[in-house]
Design an enzyme around this catalytic site. Sequence first.
Site, PDB file in Angstrom:
ATOM      1  N   GLY A  19      -4.849 -11.809  -1.751  1.00 21.81           N
ATOM      2  CA  GLY A  19      -6.186 -11.881  -1.155  1.00 21.81           C
ATOM      3  C   GLY A  19      -7.200 -12.577  -2.045  1.00 21.81           C
TER       4      GLY A  19
ATOM      5  N   ASP B 178      -8.908   1.666   4.127  1.00 21.64           N
ATOM      6  CA  ASP B 178      -9.481   0.388   4.533  1.00 21.64           C
ATOM      7  C   ASP B 178     -10.205  -0.171   3.316  1.00 21.64           C
ATOM      8  OD1 ASP B 178      -9.807  -1.538   6.607  1.00 21.64           O
ATOM      9  OD2 ASP B 178     -11.934  -1.071   6.595  1.00 21.64           O
ATOM     10  N   SER B 179     -10.068  -1.479   3.114  1.00 24.63           N
ATOM     11  CA  SER B 179     -10.640  -2.047   1.890  1.00 24.63           C
ATOM     12  C   SER B 179     -11.139  -3.448   2.139  1.00 24.63           C
ATOM     13  CB  SER B 179      -9.572  -2.065   0.786  1.00 24.63           C
ATOM     14  OG  SER B 179      -8.424  -2.753   1.235  1.00 24.63           O
TER      15      SER B 179
ATOM     16  N   LYS C 276       0.835  -1.214   0.000  1.00 24.51           N
ATOM     17  CA  LYS C 276       0.000   0.000   0.000  1.00 24.51           C
ATOM     18  C   LYS C 276       0.866   1.258   0.000  1.00 24.51           C
ATOM     19  CE  LYS C 276      -4.006  -1.638   2.551  1.00 24.51           C
ATOM     20  NZ  LYS C 276      -4.755  -1.530   3.796  1.00 24.51           N
TER      21      LYS C 276
HETATM   22  P1  IMP Z   1      -7.120  -3.874   4.962  1.00 25.53           P
HETATM   23  O1  IMP Z   1      -5.642  -4.040   4.848  1.00 25.53           O
HETATM   24  O2  IMP Z   1      -7.614  -3.713   6.352  1.00 25.53           O
HETATM   25  O3  IMP Z   1      -7.627  -2.811   4.042  1.00 25.53           O
HETATM   26  O4  IMP Z   1      -7.745  -5.274   4.542  1.00 25.53           O
HETATM   27  C1  IMP Z   1      -8.054  -5.494   3.245  1.00 25.53           C
HETATM   28  C2  IMP Z   1      -8.435  -6.947   3.040  1.00 25.53           C
HETATM   29  O5  IMP Z   1      -9.409  -6.948   1.997  1.00 25.53           O
HETATM   30  C3  IMP Z   1      -7.247  -7.734   2.499  1.00 25.53           C
HETATM   31  O6  IMP Z   1      -6.613  -8.441   3.531  1.00 25.53           O
HETATM   32  C4  IMP Z   1      -7.904  -8.645   1.494  1.00 25.53           C
HETATM   33  O7  IMP Z   1      -8.479  -9.731   2.153  1.00 25.53           O
HETATM   34  C5  IMP Z   1      -9.046  -7.812   0.953  1.00 25.53           C
HETATM   35  N1  IMP Z   1      -8.618  -6.983  -0.201  1.00 25.53           N
HETATM   36  C6  IMP Z   1      -8.530  -5.632  -0.240  1.00 25.53           C
HETATM   37  N2  IMP Z   1      -8.101  -5.213  -1.441  1.00 25.53           N
HETATM   38  C7  IMP Z   1      -7.890  -6.318  -2.162  1.00 25.53           C
HETATM   39  C8  IMP Z   1      -7.423  -6.522  -3.490  1.00 25.53           C
HETATM   40  O8  IMP Z   1      -7.059  -5.597  -4.251  1.00 25.53           O
HETATM   41  N3  IMP Z   1      -7.337  -7.804  -3.892  1.00 25.53           N
HETATM   42  C9  IMP Z   1      -7.684  -8.848  -3.098  1.00 25.53           C
HETATM   43  N4  IMP Z   1      -8.109  -8.722  -1.858  1.00 25.53           N
HETATM   44  C10 IMP Z   1      -8.228  -7.450  -1.380  1.00 25.53           C
END
Ligand code: IMP
Length: 194
Positions: free
Chosen positions: A151, A69-70, A12
Amino acid sequence: MNIFIASANKHKIEEFKEMLEPLGYEISSLNDLDEDIEIEENGHSFEENALIKARYIAKKFGIIAISDDSGLEIDALNKQPGIYSARFLGHDTSYDYKNLEILKMMKDKKDRTCRFICAIALCYPDGKEYVFTGSIEGTVAYAIEGPNGFGYDPIFYYEPFKTTLANVDPSKKNQVSHRHNALVKLLEFLNESK
Ligand code: IMP
């Protein structure tokens, strides 16, 4: 000007750097700090979780902070795994397993629509806060496919590519991704407020 990325995720941070440094912003992140900072993501939406992290850093250090956050929303599963995407079926569970389980849960589902969502929060030390949201629409594939990405990419079928996001070059994915779309909105805002 300095912007702090409230994340320790190298992937990121690189993506943020690539887009913000050419505009003259200096980027630092949790990895540049001597102390370990754990921020609990206890919000009820992507937006809230992104804000919690950026707000905390902006206040604590008196700097401009960004956080994202994603996650993946699957309509037929009541928008699961959603904000729990990273923790779904256990934080340390492999994505091979998680993806296979999702394919099983989707076995008899007709509606396979899903989307990745990304919320980016921008917080200033004086309390000003902004959130920019990006998404990408797809469908849950019928099988795990592709060696790239991370992911849930191997089960995210993207119609314009006629394959999963894990089956294309990462640079191709990064031009259409939810994170990219949210980042573009952030950049527009920063440019206008210069
Ligand atoms: P964060 O780091 O709290 O935003 O968690 C994001 C989670 O969402 C990741 O651990 C993945 O499980 C999923 N995720 C978010 N973006 C992607 C992507 O671009 N590809 C695949 N999985 C994603």
